[in-house]
Design an enzyme around this catalytic site. Structure first.
Site, PDB file in Angstrom:
ATOM      1  N   GLU A 125       8.156  -9.704   3.548  1.00  0.00           N
ATOM      2  CA  GLU A 125       9.585 -10.032   3.625  1.00  0.00           C
ATOM      3  C   GLU A 125      10.019 -10.540   2.255  1.00  0.00           C
ATOM      4  O   GLU A 125       9.164 -10.868   1.417  1.00  0.00           O
ATOM      5  CB  GLU A 125       9.819 -11.106   4.696  1.00  0.00           C
ATOM      6  CG  GLU A 125       9.454 -10.610   6.080  1.00  0.00           C
ATOM      7  CD  GLU A 125       9.751 -11.622   7.187  1.00  0.00           C
ATOM      8  OE1 GLU A 125      10.182 -12.758   6.863  1.00  0.00           O
ATOM      9  OE2 GLU A 125       9.553 -11.262   8.354  1.00  0.00           O
ATOM     10  N   GLY A 129       5.353 -13.043   0.987  1.00  0.00           N
ATOM     11  CA  GLY A 129       4.491 -11.994   0.441  1.00  0.00           C
ATOM     12  C   GLY A 129       3.039 -12.341   0.690  1.00  0.00           C
ATOM     13  O   GLY A 129       2.504 -12.098   1.778  1.00  0.00           O
ATOM     14  N   SER A 130       2.381 -12.964  -0.302  1.00  0.00           N
ATOM     15  CA  SER A 130       0.981 -13.356  -0.138  1.00  0.00           C
ATOM     16  C   SER A 130       0.815 -14.302   1.048  1.00  0.00           C
ATOM     17  O   SER A 130      -0.181 -14.241   1.771  1.00  0.00           O
ATOM     18  CB  SER A 130       0.490 -14.044  -1.414  1.00  0.00           C
ATOM     19  OG  SER A 130       0.658 -13.196  -2.519  1.00  0.00           O
ATOM     20  N   THR A 156       6.868   0.658   2.330  1.00  0.00           N
ATOM     21  CA  THR A 156       6.563   2.027   1.905  1.00  0.00           C
ATOM     22  C   THR A 156       6.922   2.974   3.050  1.00  0.00           C
ATOM     23  O   THR A 156       6.581   2.703   4.206  1.00  0.00           O
ATOM     24  CB  THR A 156       5.061   2.151   1.569  1.00  0.00           C
ATOM     25  OG1 THR A 156       4.766   1.279   0.484  1.00  0.00           O
ATOM     26  CG2 THR A 156       4.675   3.582   1.187  1.00  0.00           C
ATOM     27  N   GLY A 336      -4.050   8.219 -28.162  1.00  0.00           N
ATOM     28  CA  GLY A 336      -3.256   7.743 -29.309  1.00  0.00           C
ATOM     29  C   GLY A 336      -1.765   7.847 -29.009  1.00  0.00           C
ATOM     30  O   GLY A 336      -1.324   7.557 -27.896  1.00  0.00           O
ATOM     31  N   GLU A 360      -0.911  -4.288  -0.708  1.00  0.00           N
ATOM     32  CA  GLU A 360      -1.899  -4.652   0.325  1.00  0.00           C
ATOM     33  C   GLU A 360      -2.700  -5.897  -0.074  1.00  0.00           C
ATOM     34  O   GLU A 360      -3.914  -5.957   0.141  1.00  0.00           O
ATOM     35  CB  GLU A 360      -2.769  -3.448   0.701  1.00  0.00           C
ATOM     36  CG  GLU A 360      -1.898  -2.346   1.306  1.00  0.00           C
ATOM     37  CD  GLU A 360      -2.630  -1.312   2.128  1.00  0.00           C
ATOM     38  OE1 GLU A 360      -3.759  -1.569   2.557  1.00  0.00           O
ATOM     39  OE2 GLU A 360      -2.030  -0.236   2.342  1.00  0.00           O
TER      40      GLU A 360
HETATM   41  C1  FAD Z   1       5.046  -0.385  -4.523  1.00  0.00           C
HETATM   42  C2  FAD Z   1       4.861  -1.407  -3.448  1.00  0.00           C
HETATM   43  C3  FAD Z   1       4.669  -0.987  -2.141  1.00  0.00           C
HETATM   44  C4  FAD Z   1       4.522  -1.935  -1.113  1.00  0.00           C
HETATM   45  N1  FAD Z   1       4.368  -1.499   0.179  1.00  0.00           N
HETATM   46  C5  FAD Z   1       4.332  -2.421   1.188  1.00  0.00           C
HETATM   47  C6  FAD Z   1       4.306  -1.993   2.551  1.00  0.00           C
HETATM   48  O1  FAD Z   1       4.283  -0.794   2.868  1.00  0.00           O
HETATM   49  N2  FAD Z   1       4.326  -2.936   3.527  1.00  0.00           N
HETATM   50  C7  FAD Z   1       4.362  -4.274   3.241  1.00  0.00           C
HETATM   51  O2  FAD Z   1       4.361  -5.080   4.176  1.00  0.00           O
HETATM   52  N3  FAD Z   1       4.375  -4.711   1.948  1.00  0.00           N
HETATM   53  C8  FAD Z   1       4.359  -3.817   0.921  1.00  0.00           C
HETATM   54  N4  FAD Z   1       4.406  -4.236  -0.395  1.00  0.00           N
HETATM   55  C9  FAD Z   1       4.479  -5.670  -0.683  1.00  0.00           C
HETATM   56  C10 FAD Z   1       3.195  -6.207  -1.290  1.00  0.00           C
HETATM   57  O3  FAD Z   1       2.187  -6.262  -0.328  1.00  0.00           O
HETATM   58  C11 FAD Z   1       3.527  -7.584  -1.866  1.00  0.00           C
HETATM   59  O4  FAD Z   1       4.300  -7.352  -3.021  1.00  0.00           O
HETATM   60  C12 FAD Z   1       2.290  -8.385  -2.182  1.00  0.00           C
HETATM   61  O5  FAD Z   1       1.632  -8.773  -1.004  1.00  0.00           O
HETATM   62  C13 FAD Z   1       2.634  -9.652  -2.996  1.00  0.00           C
HETATM   63  O6  FAD Z   1       3.672 -10.361  -2.414  1.00  0.00           O
HETATM   64  P1  FAD Z   1       4.910 -10.806  -3.343  1.00  0.00           P
HETATM   65  O7  FAD Z   1       5.406  -9.610  -4.060  1.00  0.00           O
HETATM   66  O8  FAD Z   1       5.856 -11.526  -2.460  1.00  0.00           O
HETATM   67  O9  FAD Z   1       4.294 -11.765  -4.414  1.00  0.00           O
HETATM   68  P2  FAD Z   1       3.959 -13.336  -4.221  1.00  0.00           P
HETATM   69  O10 FAD Z   1       3.201 -13.550  -2.977  1.00  0.00           O
HETATM   70  O11 FAD Z   1       5.197 -14.096  -4.435  1.00  0.00           O
HETATM   71  O12 FAD Z   1       2.970 -13.559  -5.462  1.00  0.00           O
HETATM   72  C14 FAD Z   1       3.427 -13.693  -6.793  1.00  0.00           C
HETATM   73  C15 FAD Z   1       2.202 -13.992  -7.661  1.00  0.00           C
HETATM   74  O13 FAD Z   1       1.589 -15.211  -7.231  1.00  0.00           O
HETATM   75  C16 FAD Z   1       0.229 -14.976  -6.932  1.00  0.00           C
HETATM   76  N5  FAD Z   1      -0.192 -15.810  -5.805  1.00  0.00           N
HETATM   77  C17 FAD Z   1       0.462 -16.044  -4.641  1.00  0.00           C
HETATM   78  N6  FAD Z   1      -0.243 -16.849  -3.848  1.00  0.00           N
HETATM   79  C18 FAD Z   1      -1.395 -17.141  -4.514  1.00  0.00           C
HETATM   80  C19 FAD Z   1      -2.539 -17.915  -4.224  1.00  0.00           C
HETATM   81  N7  FAD Z   1      -2.679 -18.561  -3.066  1.00  0.00           N
HETATM   82  N8  FAD Z   1      -3.534 -17.970  -5.153  1.00  0.00           N
HETATM   83  C20 FAD Z   1      -3.408 -17.329  -6.339  1.00  0.00           C
HETATM   84  N9  FAD Z   1      -2.356 -16.561  -6.654  1.00  0.00           N
HETATM   85  C21 FAD Z   1      -1.360 -16.465  -5.758  1.00  0.00           C
HETATM   86  C22 FAD Z   1       0.142 -13.482  -6.564  1.00  0.00           C
HETATM   87  O14 FAD Z   1      -1.159 -12.975  -6.724  1.00  0.00           O
HETATM   88  C23 FAD Z   1       1.144 -12.903  -7.558  1.00  0.00           C
HETATM   89  O15 FAD Z   1       0.497 -12.731  -8.797  1.00  0.00           O
HETATM   90  C24 FAD Z   1       4.537  -3.304  -1.429  1.00  0.00           C
HETATM   91  C25 FAD Z   1       4.722  -3.719  -2.755  1.00  0.00           C
HETATM   92  C26 FAD Z   1       4.891  -2.791  -3.755  1.00  0.00           C
HETATM   93  C27 FAD Z   1       5.103  -3.259  -5.163  1.00  0.00           C
END
Ligand code: FAD
Length: 384
Positions: A125, A129-130, A156, A336, A360
């Site tokens: 959402e 995310g994470s 996706t 290059g 993922e």
């Molecule tokens: C091209 C693409 C396709 C996608 N397809 C799907 C899909 O089909 N279905 C779906 O549900 N999602 C999908 N996603 C979403 C994707 O799974 C999320 O972008 C991803 O899980 C990260 O969440 P976020 O972007 O909110 O980043 P955030 O969770 O906000 O993270 C930002 C940064 O903080 C770091 N971080 C966060 N928490 C921690 C922690 N506890 N420890 C260390 N580092 C941390 C992360 O590693 C990242 O570097 C897609 C994303 C992209 C770019």
């Protein structure tokens, strides 16, 4: 790793030759124009490639997961967005077919495994995310249906899919309040934001999906109420192997372009591959790719044997996608100046590799999964 049978070798030969002849020539132009190659996915369906790891009684081919992953690798080697589509479709289909009530499963299975219906997996959402357990899209029971409201992000296949595996909140409890629903795409109340303008993977549509009072039959609940997060995580254990296979295919493609260039390009009167500085780069690229492939196949063998494979799937995703990033950066270097322009494919491969380190579950989240497995404090971490 179990050796391949003759039939499985034939299948992989067929896929390699199809991918080389049909997918590879389309990749650069479709990616440039942002075309979603649904026609190619239909062809995969007609070749019985959209349901490879599912049981035959559900219309699948009953292939081991490792064989399915090798197919994904071959497709991604030719056209990453197509390999990724198959991987995402399998992720969504797995969630539905393993958790749907039998009448629903029997009604939908064959159309999913035939690739007639395309699936999407919807966990992320805008503000979740994470930390997937913080999701806020809400499903409220009303008679024989759930009424869903909220916004899912980064989906996706959004706008192209025929069904969505939706993770939503049915209760306030952070983890045990998440449930999974099967949502047909034509459910009234669904709408789609414009496609995200991504740095790569432009043939793979990514959009937000909005739910406004969308009524989803209660019979579409997957598993029981409150079991959605566990389902989402188990699905990702397998899905991440698909991403690892995509990464290996992408890296293999970059290596092949780099080797061809190192053979043909002459400087100082010799092919540049004769210089140890270039030859050793190619050797390192090939070594990493072989190790990444071995890791995803080992994880797949554990999965096929019914053994615990969460940590190894996370390792495979982490290692393979970091490999794809490093290998594609090096491929640009080997070419290059030619590596930096769009006349050659390696700059596109480099942009595509970046997404694989994020989807993922970012690679930081994969490290969390692995470290929590080692330390024995494995609480729920997802990140679709
Ligand atoms: C091209 C693409 C396709 C996608 N397809 C799907 C899909 O089909 N279905 C779906 O549900 N999602 C999908 N996603 C979403 C994707 O799974 C999320 O972008 C991803 O899980 C990260 O969440 P976020 O972007 O909110 O980043 P955030 O969770 O906000 O993270 C930002 C940064 O903080 C770091 N971080 C966060 N928490 C921690 C922690 N506890 N420890 C260390 N580092 C941390 C992360 O590693 C990242 O570097 C897609 C994303 C992209 C770019």
């Amino acid at each position: 790793m179990t050796p391949l049978t003759t039939d499985q070798r034939d299948l992989l030969d067929l896929v390699r030759s199809y991918a080389g002849g049909r997918l590879a020539p389309r990749a650069a132009e479709d990616e440039r124009a942002g075309v979603f190659p649904r026609d190619l996915l239909a062809e995969l369906g007609s070749m019985d490639l959209m349901g490879l790891p599912f049981p035959e009684e559900l219309g699948g081919s009953g292939q081991p997961y490792g064989v399915y992953l090798r197919v994904v690798e071959e497709l991604a080697r030719a056209f990453l967005s197509v390999g990724l589509s198959l991987s995402v479709h399998t992720l969504a289909t797995w969630g539905v077919l393993t958790h749907a009530p039998a009448p629903l499963r029997d009604r939908v299975a064959h159309r999913m495994t035939a690739g007639e219906w395309l699936g999407a997996y919807s966990l992320s959402e805008p503000a979740s995310g994470s930390d997937a357990a913080s999701l806020s899209t809400r499903a409220v029971r009303d008679g024989d249906a759930y009424v869903v409201n909220g916004t899912k992000a980064w989906v996706t296949h959004a706008g192209e899919a025929d069904f969505y595996l939706l993770l939503c909140r049915t209760d306030e409890h952070r983890t045990r309040g998440v449930s999974a629903l099967y949502v047909p795409a034509d459910t009234p109340g669904l709408s789609f934001a414009p496609p995200e303008r991504k740095m790569g993977l432009r043939s793979s549509p990514t959009r937000q999906v909005r739910y406004d009072d969308a009524r989803v039959p209660a019979a579409h609940l997957l598993g029981r109420e409150g079991e959605g997060l566990g389902l989402a995580l188990r699905a990702l254990d397998s899905g991440r192997l698909g991403i690892a296979a995509c990464a290996v295919g992408l890296a293999q493609c970059a290596l092949e372009h780099a080797v061809a260039h190192a053979r043909g390009r002459e400087q100082f009167g010799r092919p540049i591959g004769d210089f140890q500085g270039v030859g050793f780069m190619l050797a390192d690229m090939a070594t990493r790719i072989a190790a990444a492939r071995a890791l995803y196949l080992e994880a797949a063998a554990r999965r096929d044997a019914g053994d615990e494979h969460r940590s190894m799937a996370a390792m495979a995703k982490l290692f393979a996608t970091d490999t794809a990033m490093a290998v594609t950066v090096d491929a640009v270097q080997v070419l290059g100046g030619y590596g930096y322009v769009t006349d050659y494919p390696v700059e596109r491969l480099m942009r595509e590799a970046k997404a694989l380190q994020i989807v993922e579950g970012t690679n930081q989240i994969q490290r969390l999964v692995v470290s929590r497995g080692l330390l024995g404090n494995g609480s729920a971490v997802a990140g679709a």
